[in-house]
Design a protein around this motif. Structure first.
Motif, PDB file in Angstrom:
ATOM      1  N   ARG A  93      63.608 101.865  32.811  1.00 15.19           N
ATOM      2  CA  ARG A  93      64.248 102.594  31.709  1.00 15.19           C
ATOM      3  C   ARG A  93      65.446 101.818  31.161  1.00 15.19           C
ATOM      4  O   ARG A  93      65.671 101.777  29.950  1.00 15.19           O
ATOM      5  CB  ARG A  93      64.679 103.980  32.188  1.00 15.19           C
ATOM      6  N   LEU A  94      66.236 101.214  32.061  1.00 14.71           N
ATOM      7  CA  LEU A  94      67.365 100.417  31.612  1.00 14.71           C
ATOM      8  C   LEU A  94      66.904  99.211  30.802  1.00 14.71           C
ATOM      9  O   LEU A  94      67.477  98.888  29.761  1.00 14.71           O
ATOM     10  CB  LEU A  94      68.189  99.942  32.811  1.00 14.71           C
ATOM     11  N   GLN A  95      65.862  98.545  31.277  1.00 11.74           N
ATOM     12  CA  GLN A  95      65.355  97.369  30.571  1.00 11.74           C
ATOM     13  C   GLN A  95      64.916  97.733  29.156  1.00 11.74           C
ATOM     14  O   GLN A  95      65.230  97.033  28.193  1.00 11.74           O
ATOM     15  CB  GLN A  95      64.191  96.744  31.349  1.00 11.74           C
ATOM     16  N   GLN A  96      64.219  98.848  29.035  1.00 15.38           N
ATOM     17  CA  GLN A  96      63.733  99.265  27.723  1.00 15.38           C
ATOM     18  C   GLN A  96      64.883  99.694  26.816  1.00 15.38           C
ATOM     19  O   GLN A  96      64.966  99.267  25.655  1.00 15.38           O
ATOM     20  CB  GLN A  96      62.724 100.406  27.869  1.00 15.38           C
ATOM     21  N   ALA A  97      65.784 100.534  27.332  1.00 15.08           N
ATOM     22  CA  ALA A  97      66.872 101.056  26.505  1.00 15.08           C
ATOM     23  C   ALA A  97      67.854  99.954  26.107  1.00 15.08           C
ATOM     24  O   ALA A  97      68.296  99.896  24.946  1.00 15.08           O
ATOM     25  CB  ALA A  97      67.606 102.170  27.243  1.00 15.08           C
ATOM     26  N   LEU A 144      70.477 105.739  22.137  1.00 13.18           N
ATOM     27  CA  LEU A 144      70.199 104.699  23.123  1.00 13.18           C
ATOM     28  C   LEU A 144      71.423 104.453  24.000  1.00 13.18           C
ATOM     29  O   LEU A 144      71.292 104.284  25.221  1.00 13.18           O
ATOM     30  CB  LEU A 144      69.795 103.402  22.419  1.00 13.18           C
ATOM     31  N   ARG A 145      72.599 104.462  23.393  1.00 11.23           N
ATOM     32  CA  ARG A 145      73.825 104.286  24.178  1.00 11.23           C
ATOM     33  C   ARG A 145      73.977 105.408  25.195  1.00 11.23           C
ATOM     34  O   ARG A 145      74.390 105.172  26.348  1.00 11.23           O
ATOM     35  CB  ARG A 145      75.037 104.235  23.251  1.00 11.23           C
ATOM     36  N   GLN A 146      73.653 106.622  24.793  1.00 10.25           N
ATOM     37  CA  GLN A 146      73.737 107.741  25.721  1.00 10.25           C
ATOM     38  C   GLN A 146      72.765 107.569  26.885  1.00 10.25           C
ATOM     39  O   GLN A 146      73.107 107.834  28.041  1.00 10.25           O
ATOM     40  CB  GLN A 146      73.445 109.050  24.990  1.00 10.25           C
ATOM     41  N   GLN A 147      71.549 107.115  26.587  1.00  9.51           N
ATOM     42  CA  GLN A 147      70.565 106.861  27.651  1.00  9.51           C
ATOM     43  C   GLN A 147      71.088 105.821  28.631  1.00  9.51           C
ATOM     44  O   GLN A 147      71.001 105.994  29.861  1.00  9.51           O
ATOM     45  CB  GLN A 147      69.246 106.377  27.056  1.00  9.51           C
ATOM     46  N   VAL A 148      71.623 104.722  28.083  1.00  8.87           N
ATOM     47  CA  VAL A 148      72.131 103.648  28.930  1.00  8.87           C
ATOM     48  C   VAL A 148      73.293 104.148  29.780  1.00  8.87           C
ATOM     49  O   VAL A 148      73.363 103.875  30.994  1.00  8.87           O
ATOM     50  CB  VAL A 148      72.566 102.443  28.064  1.00  8.87           C
ATOM     51  N   ASP A 149      74.206 104.901  29.182  1.00 10.99           N
ATOM     52  CA  ASP A 149      75.353 105.415  29.931  1.00 10.99           C
ATOM     53  C   ASP A 149      74.904 106.325  31.073  1.00 10.99           C
ATOM     54  O   ASP A 149      75.417 106.229  32.199  1.00 10.99           O
ATOM     55  CB  ASP A 149      76.289 106.187  29.000  1.00 10.99           C
ATOM     56  N   GLU A 150      73.946 107.196  30.811  1.00  8.77           N
ATOM     57  CA  GLU A 150      73.461 108.093  31.857  1.00  8.77           C
ATOM     58  C   GLU A 150      72.853 107.308  33.021  1.00  8.77           C
ATOM     59  O   GLU A 150      73.085 107.628  34.196  1.00  8.77           O
ATOM     60  CB  GLU A 150      72.428 109.055  31.269  1.00  8.77           C
ATOM     61  N   LEU A 151      72.106 106.264  32.694  1.00  3.73           N
ATOM     62  CA  LEU A 151      71.474 105.448  33.740  1.00  3.73           C
ATOM     63  C   LEU A 151      72.516 104.661  34.524  1.00  3.73           C
ATOM     64  O   LEU A 151      72.430 104.558  35.756  1.00  3.73           O
ATOM     65  CB  LEU A 151      70.450 104.503  33.106  1.00  3.73           C
ATOM     66  N   LEU A 152      73.502 104.111  33.837  1.00  3.29           N
ATOM     67  CA  LEU A 152      74.530 103.334  34.528  1.00  3.29           C
ATOM     68  C   LEU A 152      75.408 104.217  35.406  1.00  3.29           C
ATOM     69  O   LEU A 152      75.715 103.859  36.550  1.00  3.29           O
ATOM     70  CB  LEU A 152      75.398 102.587  33.513  1.00  3.29           C
ATOM     71  N   TYR A 153      75.804 105.380  34.895  1.00  2.00           N
ATOM     72  CA  TYR A 153      76.621 106.279  35.712  1.00  2.00           C
ATOM     73  C   TYR A 153      75.834 106.793  36.918  1.00  2.00           C
ATOM     74  O   TYR A 153      76.401 106.982  37.999  1.00  2.00           O
ATOM     75  CB  TYR A 153      77.148 107.435  34.869  1.00  2.00           C
ATOM     76  N   ALA A 154      74.536 107.002  36.742  1.00  2.28           N
ATOM     77  CA  ALA A 154      73.708 107.417  37.878  1.00  2.28           C
ATOM     78  C   ALA A 154      73.669 106.326  38.939  1.00  2.28           C
ATOM     79  O   ALA A 154      73.735 106.605  40.151  1.00  2.28           O
ATOM     80  CB  ALA A 154      72.291 107.754  37.400  1.00  2.28           C
ATOM     81  N   GLU A 155      73.563 105.077  38.494  1.00  2.69           N
ATOM     82  CA  GLU A 155      73.560 103.959  39.437  1.00  2.69           C
ATOM     83  C   GLU A 155      74.897 103.848  40.155  1.00  2.69           C
ATOM     84  O   GLU A 155      74.946 103.658  41.377  1.00  2.69           O
ATOM     85  CB  GLU A 155      73.255 102.656  38.685  1.00  2.69           C
ATOM     86  N   ILE A 156      75.991 103.980  39.417  1.00  2.00           N
ATOM     87  CA  ILE A 156      77.326 103.891  40.019  1.00  2.00           C
ATOM     88  C   ILE A 156      77.545 105.036  41.014  1.00  2.00           C
ATOM     89  O   ILE A 156      78.049 104.819  42.135  1.00  2.00           O
ATOM     90  CB  ILE A 156      78.407 103.907  38.918  1.00  2.00           C
ATOM     91  N   ASP A 157      77.152 106.248  40.643  1.00  2.00           N
ATOM     92  CA  ASP A 157      77.316 107.397  41.551  1.00  2.00           C
ATOM     93  C   ASP A 157      76.505 107.197  42.824  1.00  2.00           C
ATOM     94  O   ASP A 157      76.973 107.512  43.932  1.00  2.00           O
ATOM     95  CB  ASP A 157      76.879 108.688  40.847  1.00  2.00           C
ATOM     96  N   GLN A 158      75.301 106.683  42.691  1.00  2.00           N
ATOM     97  CA  GLN A 158      74.461 106.450  43.875  1.00  2.00           C
ATOM     98  C   GLN A 158      75.091 105.400  44.780  1.00  2.00           C
ATOM     99  O   GLN A 158      75.083 105.539  46.012  1.00  2.00           O
ATOM    100  CB  GLN A 158      73.071 105.987  43.443  1.00  2.00           C
ATOM    101  N   ARG A 159      75.668 104.371  44.181  1.00  2.00           N
ATOM    102  CA  ARG A 159      76.329 103.333  44.983  1.00  2.00           C
ATOM    103  C   ARG A 159      77.542 103.903  45.712  1.00  2.00           C
ATOM    104  O   ARG A 159      77.821 103.528  46.851  1.00  2.00           O
ATOM    105  CB  ARG A 159      76.799 102.184  44.084  1.00  2.00           C
ATOM    106  N   ARG A 160      78.270 104.786  45.042  1.00  2.00           N
ATOM    107  CA  ARG A 160      79.454 105.364  45.690  1.00  2.00           C
ATOM    108  C   ARG A 160      79.056 106.240  46.878  1.00  2.00           C
ATOM    109  O   ARG A 160      79.735 106.252  47.905  1.00  2.00           O
ATOM    110  CB  ARG A 160      80.228 106.201  44.680  1.00  2.00           C
ATOM    111  N   SER A 161      77.961 106.983  46.725  1.00  2.00           N
ATOM    112  CA  SER A 161      77.538 107.893  47.800  1.00  2.00           C
ATOM    113  C   SER A 161      76.768 107.178  48.902  1.00  2.00           C
ATOM    114  O   SER A 161      76.693 107.670  50.020  1.00  2.00           O
ATOM    115  CB  SER A 161      76.669 109.014  47.212  1.00  2.00           C
ATOM    116  N   GLN A 162      76.189 106.006  48.577  1.00  2.00           N
ATOM    117  CA  GLN A 162      75.413 105.249  49.568  1.00  2.00           C
ATOM    118  C   GLN A 162      75.889 103.798  49.590  1.00  2.00           C
ATOM    119  O   GLN A 162      75.170 102.880  49.157  1.00  2.00           O
ATOM    120  CB  GLN A 162      73.920 105.316  49.238  1.00  2.00           C
TER     121      GLN A 162
END
Length: 465
Positions: free
Chosen positions: A172-176, A214-232
């Protein structure tokens, strides 16, 4: 001998507003021709607005002027203020928009991943991505060069910078991200950057509305990745995002989620389209000039027998390095360095500048000075083997404390991709006619007419030479 003070900056005469807008459009659609026409008419250093206006725009390209600009004190010039048109794209915390201590803090946190052993650790990622792309280019295949280089560059950023390697989030990140960058990939798309009145959301099918979604999609994906890294947390990760998340400033403060997002997007736009365009230009000149191709392949072939080749050895190849340098000289991807706004009255190369004046250091014009580069329109890598150029004569990555922090990484990636591709495939231009540069956002790139054909298989992955 020092220049006399208060020299007069030449420039176009006063013109009506509508005529200035037409000239602005010409710069968007034909940027290089516009710069060259102005410098032929007015010299290395010139103004393009009123002599008396405090918001005058002044272009500088002489080494003397560039040295003064890049060594100026922070209280004299503001760089972040001149980049505010990128705020909607990069966010408030991207390094190119910051000033003073905030800028220095971000720069100190961002520098380590792009140098030394950290950078070399990304070599295998680059080579693996390149191998997969090469494997899809069979004998006789005709392909458009820039999209292939963009695919390689984007994958490198996703894996080495963002640390996203596979799965749904990667796809999804690659496409967006690809669609978001492509939205500015034409002169018409670039108008969104230069004309704020076009930045209107008229729905998902409007250019600006599409970008916002598209910016909103990218932001949601990046924040999800950052949150996952913080929790794991995973201490074994070496991607740039992981390194940034673990870094702290002298006061022990880490980057916030918003700062991380803004820096990731900054690195994307600084390293994706730029590197892809540089690789495309390099492949064009190598295929277009038989002597350059022969010399480069002869140098690359000296390394081919080695199966476990040290990437640093590739990066040190003299002629390969010269080819990359000359590529970035002839058509620098960023035609201008970041603009500076004068904060205190100052003198640059003998020209008195008032507060409010916008300074535009021209990389393209500096690289095409006849005095510095004889026959500047000729692609001649040997010039970089014959002498060294000062950072005020050769500045493909800008200068001063705003010089691109990813410059070493970009050159490293360029060299590895060219080595891997040219060591495996013989390429020929489908059409030998000269390729015209076109604007893509803030950069210039080869047009879509640049197509190549695989005319031979030089070496398959893992095969003996």
């Amino acid at each position: 001998m020092a220049n006399p003070l208060n020299r007069t900056l030449n420039g176009p005469p006063e013109t009506p507003f509508w005529l200035r807008q037409l000239w602005g459009l010409r710069f968007i659609f034909r940027p290089l021709e516009t710069l060259e026409a102005r410098t032929q008419a007015y010299g290395d250093n010139y103004r393009i607005t009123s002599r008396t206006s405090k918001s005058a725009l002044v272009y500088f390209s002489s080494p003397e002027a560039l040295e003064a600009i890049f060594t100026a004190k922070p209280e004299q010039l503001s760089a972040g203020q001149g980049n505010q048109i990128l705020k909607f794209l990069l966010g408030e915390h991207g390094i190119v928009l910051l000033e003073g201590e905030a800028h220095q803090r971000q720069r100190q946190l961002l520098m380590p991943p792009f140098h030394g052993d950290r950078m070399r650790s990304y070599a295998q990622i680059i080579l693996d991505i390149c191998d997969r792309e090469i494997g899809q280019i069979a004998l006789g295949t005709t392909f458009a060069v820039r999209p292939v280089m963009q695919s390689i560059s984007l994958q490198v950023i996703l894996k080495a910078v963002f640390g996203v390697n596979s799965g749904q989030r990667y796809d999804r990140l690659q496409q967006a991200l690809s669609q978001m960058v492509e939205g500015f990939g034409s002169p018409f798309g670039a108008m969104l950057l230069f004309y704020p009145f076009l930045q209107k959301d008229w729905g998902a099918w409007s250019p600006w509305g599409r970008f916002l979604r598209l910016r909103q999609q990218v932001d949601e994906l990046l924040y999800a990745e950052i949150d996952q890294r913080r929790s794991q947390p995973d201490a074994s990760r070496t991607d740039i995002l992981a390194l940034l998340m673990s870094a702290c400033d002298p006061e022990g403060q880490p980057l916030s989620n918003v700062e991380l997002r803004d820096e990731l997007i900054t690195l994307l736009f600084a390293g994706h389209e730029t590197t892809a365009s540089a690789l495309s230009w390099a492949l064009y000149w190598i295929a277009y000039l038989p002597d350059v191709r022969a010399k480069l392949l002869a140098e690359l072939d000296t390394l081919k027998p080695s199966v476990e080749l040290d990437p640093a050895t590739i990066a040190r190849l003299p002629y390969l390095s010269a080819v990359c340098q000359e590529t970035l000289r002839l058509y620098p991807i960023a035609i201008n360095a970041f603009p500076r706004v004068v904060k205190q009255s100052m003198v640059v190369a003998g020209y008195a500048l008032e507060p409010g004046t916008v300074i535009m250091p021209s990389i393209y014009l500096a690289h095409h000075r006849e005095e510095t580069y004889p026959e500047p329109k000729q692609f001649r890598p040997e010039r970089f083997l014959e002498r060294q150029f000062s950072p005020y004569e050769y500045l493909p990555f800008g200068g001063g404390d705003r010089r691109c922090i990813g410059s070493a990484f970009a050159l490293f990636e360029m060299k590895l991709v060219l080595f891997q591709l040219l060591s495996n495939r013989d390429l020929a231009l489908v059409n030998a006619r000269p390729i015209r540069p076109i604007r893509r956002g803030l950069t210039v790139a080869p047009s879509n007419q640049l197509r190549m054909q695989v005319t031979g298989i030089r070496c398959e992955k893992g095969a003996e030479s």
